[in-house]
Design an enzyme around this catalytic site. Structure first.
Site, PDB file in Angstrom:
ATOM      1  N   ASP A 162       0.880  -1.168   0.000  1.00  0.00           N
ATOM      2  CA  ASP A 162       0.000   0.000   0.000  1.00  0.00           C
ATOM      3  C   ASP A 162       0.918   1.220   0.000  1.00  0.00           C
ATOM      4  O   ASP A 162       2.128   1.105  -0.225  1.00  0.00           O
ATOM      5  CB  ASP A 162      -0.978  -0.039   1.192  1.00  0.00           C
ATOM      6  CG  ASP A 162      -0.295   0.192   2.531  1.00  0.00           C
ATOM      7  OD1 ASP A 162       0.958   0.247   2.576  1.00  0.00           O
ATOM      8  OD2 ASP A 162      -1.006   0.324   3.548  1.00  0.00           O
TER       9      ASP A 162
ATOM     10  N   CYS B 111       3.328  -3.173   3.912  1.00  0.00           N
ATOM     11  CA  CYS B 111       2.498  -2.010   4.263  1.00  0.00           C
ATOM     12  C   CYS B 111       3.260  -1.245   5.339  1.00  0.00           C
ATOM     13  O   CYS B 111       4.457  -1.484   5.532  1.00  0.00           O
ATOM     14  CB  CYS B 111       1.078  -2.419   4.685  1.00  0.00           C
ATOM     15  SG  CYS B 111       0.946  -3.391   6.195  1.00  0.00           S
TER      16      CYS B 111
ATOM     17  N   THR C 127       3.201  -1.258   8.675  1.00  0.00           N
ATOM     18  CA  THR C 127       3.732  -2.146   9.711  1.00  0.00           C
ATOM     19  C   THR C 127       3.975  -3.563   9.205  1.00  0.00           C
ATOM     20  O   THR C 127       4.642  -4.352   9.877  1.00  0.00           O
ATOM     21  CB  THR C 127       2.727  -2.264  10.875  1.00  0.00           C
ATOM     22  OG1 THR C 127       1.487  -2.750  10.324  1.00  0.00           O
ATOM     23  CG2 THR C 127       2.500  -0.934  11.573  1.00  0.00           C
TER      24      THR C 127
ATOM     25  N   HIS D 159      10.799 -23.585   9.027  1.00  0.00           N
ATOM     26  CA  HIS D 159       9.750 -24.296   9.776  1.00  0.00           C
ATOM     27  C   HIS D 159       8.347 -24.102   9.212  1.00  0.00           C
ATOM     28  O   HIS D 159       7.494 -24.967   9.373  1.00  0.00           O
ATOM     29  CB  HIS D 159       9.753 -23.848  11.246  1.00  0.00           C
ATOM     30  CG  HIS D 159      10.907 -24.412  12.016  1.00  0.00           C
ATOM     31  ND1 HIS D 159      10.989 -24.338  13.389  1.00  0.00           N
ATOM     32  CD2 HIS D 159      12.035 -25.058  11.608  1.00  0.00           C
ATOM     33  CE1 HIS D 159      12.115 -24.919  13.794  1.00  0.00           C
ATOM     34  NE2 HIS D 159      12.774 -25.352  12.736  1.00  0.00           N
TER      35      HIS D 159
ATOM     36  N   HIS E 202       7.873 -30.691  10.105  1.00  0.00           N
ATOM     37  CA  HIS E 202       7.171 -29.439   9.797  1.00  0.00           C
ATOM     38  C   HIS E 202       6.134 -29.620   8.689  1.00  0.00           C
ATOM     39  O   HIS E 202       5.182 -28.861   8.620  1.00  0.00           O
ATOM     40  CB  HIS E 202       8.187 -28.350   9.441  1.00  0.00           C
ATOM     41  CG  HIS E 202       9.190 -28.136  10.531  1.00  0.00           C
ATOM     42  ND1 HIS E 202       8.839 -27.596  11.748  1.00  0.00           N
ATOM     43  CD2 HIS E 202      10.506 -28.441  10.603  1.00  0.00           C
ATOM     44  CE1 HIS E 202       9.907 -27.575  12.529  1.00  0.00           C
ATOM     45  NE2 HIS E 202      10.930 -28.080  11.860  1.00  0.00           N
TER      46      HIS E 202
END
Ligand code: RB5
Length: 153
Positions: free
Chosen positions: A8, A65, A67, A98, A133
């Protein structure tokens, strides 16, 4: 490997830095926008780029974005996407080893450019460990299937 890029306005500047870095590394990418700092809604870009991964048009994604939180939440709503928000190199490494993360989410307003580049390099170069995993990844896919079939009822 072809990378789907999305951001964004909050991730636009860092996306350009990452594009230059991918050019340096000789890694192909498709930029699904946004293409300016004008305010937009991150789910729109997460969806476009995530769909390209799910259709096999691109292999993995780097979504950014402000954060990294919103765009990773949105990406993780798309079945088959395992988006990992990484603020450090250890998390980037483990998200591949993992979690077999197929999307790396970054926070353009949180981390510095050089750290972001190191995270990207680590994330691109680290393979999935497989083994125990695999079972956990399968269980994540089963959770998705449960909810998809609930919606179809
Ligand atoms: C946009 O202002 C900001 O909310 C967005 O980039 C992101 O940080 C959301 O999680």
């Amino acid at each position: 490997m072809k990378i789907a890029l999305a951001s964004d306005h909050g991730g636009f500047r860092l996306k350009n830095i990452i594009k230059n870095y991918l050019d340096e590394l000789g890694i192909e990418y498709v930029d699904f926008g946004t293409y300016s700092e004008e305010s937009v809604d991150y789910p729109d870009y997460a969806l476009k780029a995530a769909e390209s991964i799910m259709k096999g048009e691109t292999d993995r994604g780097i979504f950014i974005c402000g954060t990294g939180i919103g765009i990773s939440i949105a990406a993780n709503k798309v079945p088959g996407i395992r988006a990992a928000l990484c603020y450090n190199i250890y998390a980037a490494e483990m998200s591949r080893r993992h979690n077999n993360a197929n999307v790396l989410a970054l926070g353009g307003r949180v981390i510095g450019d050089e750290l972001a580049k190191s995270i990207v390099k680590t994330w691109l170069e680290t393979p999935f460990d497989g083994g125990r995993h695999e079972r956990r990844i399968r269980k994540i896919a089963e959770i998705e299937k449960t909810f998809i079939s609930e919606q179809e009822k």
